[in-house]
Design a protein around this motif. Structure first.
Motif, PDB file in Angstrom:
ATOM      1  N   LEU A  91       0.837  -1.204   0.000  1.00 12.89           N
ATOM      2  CA  LEU A  91       0.000   0.000   0.000  1.00 12.89           C
ATOM      3  C   LEU A  91       0.874   1.258   0.000  1.00 12.89           C
ATOM      4  N   ARG A  92       1.880   1.267   0.865  1.00 13.59           N
ATOM      5  CA  ARG A  92       2.771   2.431   0.941  1.00 13.59           C
ATOM      6  C   ARG A  92       3.453   2.680  -0.398  1.00 13.59           C
ATOM      7  N   PHE A  93       3.927   1.595  -1.030  1.00 19.33           N
ATOM      8  CA  PHE A  93       4.671   1.737  -2.289  1.00 19.33           C
ATOM      9  C   PHE A  93       3.738   2.124  -3.431  1.00 19.33           C
ATOM     10  N   LEU A 101       5.381   9.913   8.793  1.00 22.30           N
ATOM     11  CA  LEU A 101       5.458  11.006   9.764  1.00 22.30           C
ATOM     12  C   LEU A 101       5.126  10.479  11.150  1.00 22.30           C
ATOM     13  N   ARG A 102       6.068  10.640  12.088  1.00 21.45           N
ATOM     14  CA  ARG A 102       5.847  10.102  13.421  1.00 21.45           C
ATOM     15  C   ARG A 102       6.194  11.117  14.514  1.00 21.45           C
ATOM     16  N   PRO A 103       5.179  11.764  15.029  1.00 18.64           N
ATOM     17  CA  PRO A 103       5.412  12.712  16.121  1.00 18.64           C
ATOM     18  C   PRO A 103       5.770  11.958  17.397  1.00 18.64           C
ATOM     19  N   VAL A 127      10.601  12.431  10.488  1.00 20.23           N
ATOM     20  CA  VAL A 127      10.178  12.301   9.093  1.00 20.23           C
ATOM     21  C   VAL A 127      11.008  11.163   8.506  1.00 20.23           C
ATOM     22  N   ARG A 128      10.348  10.041   8.307  1.00 18.59           N
ATOM     23  CA  ARG A 128      11.014   8.834   7.816  1.00 18.59           C
ATOM     24  C   ARG A 128      10.707   8.643   6.333  1.00 18.59           C
ATOM     25  N   GLU A 129      11.742   8.410   5.532  1.00 16.51           N
ATOM     26  CA  GLU A 129      11.515   8.085   4.126  1.00 16.51           C
ATOM     27  C   GLU A 129      10.780   6.750   4.109  1.00 16.51           C
ATOM     28  N   LEU A 134      16.194   0.063   2.562  1.00 13.35           N
ATOM     29  CA  LEU A 134      16.258  -1.408   2.627  1.00 13.35           C
ATOM     30  C   LEU A 134      14.884  -2.061   2.481  1.00 13.35           C
ATOM     31  N   TYR A 135      13.849  -1.257   2.256  1.00  8.63           N
ATOM     32  CA  TYR A 135      12.492  -1.796   2.207  1.00  8.63           C
ATOM     33  C   TYR A 135      12.017  -2.188   0.818  1.00  8.63           C
ATOM     34  N   THR A 136      12.826  -1.980  -0.228  1.00  4.85           N
ATOM     35  CA  THR A 136      12.311  -2.199  -1.585  1.00  4.85           C
ATOM     36  C   THR A 136      12.290  -3.669  -1.984  1.00  4.85           C
TER      37      THR A 136
END
Ligand code: IPM
Ligand code: MN
Length: 351
Positions: A91-93, A101-103, A127-129, A134-136
């Motif tokens: 879904l993210r990809f 985004l993680r406050p 702010v995380r890419e 390494l997630y691909t």
């Protein structure tokens, strides 16, 4: 009228989503915001029943929504990796949600394991890419299962992908208007290709377009140290996918646990997903004991991202009010049930 796709998912996901929707209904009524919800049943249950993860047609359908509100994906009877890759990361990809985004915000009356630190010390944003690194799934394996096995897992860092993430982080830091400081978290002393690309993009973009934002740098290992020792040093942190994954679990712990930590997988030009950071917590499922605050916080982030700032601020005030009354943020120890907390926040938000 906002069209919201709702994916309750597995375990406690549907329970916390229910409370999030309760609060949304309450605050939306107050501020004249209109939302229409459509439920989808992706997750472990559906996979075990039908073998289906996230059909192509579903992604096309989800593109038509203004946002996605997600509970949790993960099932004890499904081997690790299948649902994560097949639903969550897919879904993210596919929706190109390139920001996670993680406050990391400690609210009043919430316990932190950090000694002598309070809400004034713990208030930063990671702010995380969210689509590279390494997630691909890039890489491969040779001679699997033999003593000569070779496993290669490649971190993909494109200038475009890195730069759009960094630009988002600078914009976010400016808009947030708190410390006006952005910290790049990387590992330039070892990852002399990948972190080097990040570092150059960071300074080039910052120097050219964000001279008002202070640029800081911390190695990822040092970042975990400062997050514990001096969390007040951070305003906004920008980092790659895996580093971001790791440091935000630490972030969740110092802000009071997974029961209070929300996040958003954001495509600033498209459809974004908002979800509590905690997993499906199967052992608590159906018991009305899980903390719905993270899901309510995710609903708040959704309102904020949709541009409903007033409604979002009201939800946050209501959360703070109710957290003051709770005994703990941990499942089963809150002094109230899941649904009672939802009721209380909804009541406060609508008042
Ligand atoms: C998260 C989760 C996911 C991630 C897993 C479940 C694939 O840990 O959202 O942080 O690693 O991104
Ligand atoms: Mn994670």
């Amino acid at each position: 009228m906002y069209k919201i796709a709702v994916i309750g998912g597995d375990g406690t996901g549907p329970e916390v989503v229910r409370e999030g929707l309760k609060v949304l209904d309450a605050v939306n009524g107050k501020f004249g915001v209109r939302m229409e919800y459509t439920s989808f049943d992706f997750g472990g249950e559906r996979y075990l029943r039908t073998g289906e993860l996230l059909p192509e047609s579903a992604v096309a359908e989800l593109r038509q929504f203004d946002a996605i509100f997600l509970g949790a994906i993960g099932h004890p009877d499904v081997k690790p990796g299948i649902l994560e890759k097949g639903v969550l990361l897919n879904l993210r990809f596919q929706l190109d949600q390139y920001i996670n985004l993680r406050p990391v915000k400690l609210y009043p009356n919430v316990d932190t394991p950090l000694k002598d630190k309070g809400p004034e010390d713990i208030d930063f944003v990671v702010v995380r890419e969210n689509t590279e690194g390494l997630y691909t799934g890039s890489g491969g394996v040779l001679k699997k299962g033999t003593p000569d096995e070779v496993a290669i897992q490649t971190s993909i860092n494109t200038r475009k992908g890195v730069e759009r993430c960094i630009r988002y982080a600078f914009e976010y830091t400016r808009r947030r208007n708190k410390g006006k400081a952005l910290t790049l978290c990387a590992k330039t002393n070892v990852l002399t290709f990948a972190s080097d690309l990040w570092e150059r993009a960071f300074h080039e973009v910052g120097q050219a377009d964000y001279p008002d934002i202070k640029r800081e740098y911390a190695h990822v290992d040092a970042t975990t140290m400062w997050m514990v020792k001096n969390p007040e040093w951070f305003d906004v942190i920008v980092t790659d996918n895996l580093f971001g994954d790791i440091i935000t679990d630490l972030g969740a712990m110092i802000q009071g646990g997974l029961g209070v930590a929300p996040g958003g997988s954001i495509n600033p030009e498209g459809v974004s997903t908002f979800e509590p950071m905690g997993g499906s917590a199967p052992k608590y499922a159906g018991k009305d004991v899980i903390n719905p605050m993270a899901a309510i916080g995710a609903a708040m982030m959704m309102l904020d991202t949709l541009g409903e700032k007033e409604a979002a601020a009201r939800v946050e005030d209501a959360m703070v009010e109710v957290m003051q009354k709770m005994k703990s943020m941990s499942a089963g120890k809150m002094g109230y049930s899941t649904s009672q907390i939802g009721d209380m926040v909804a009541e406060a938000a609508a008042r």
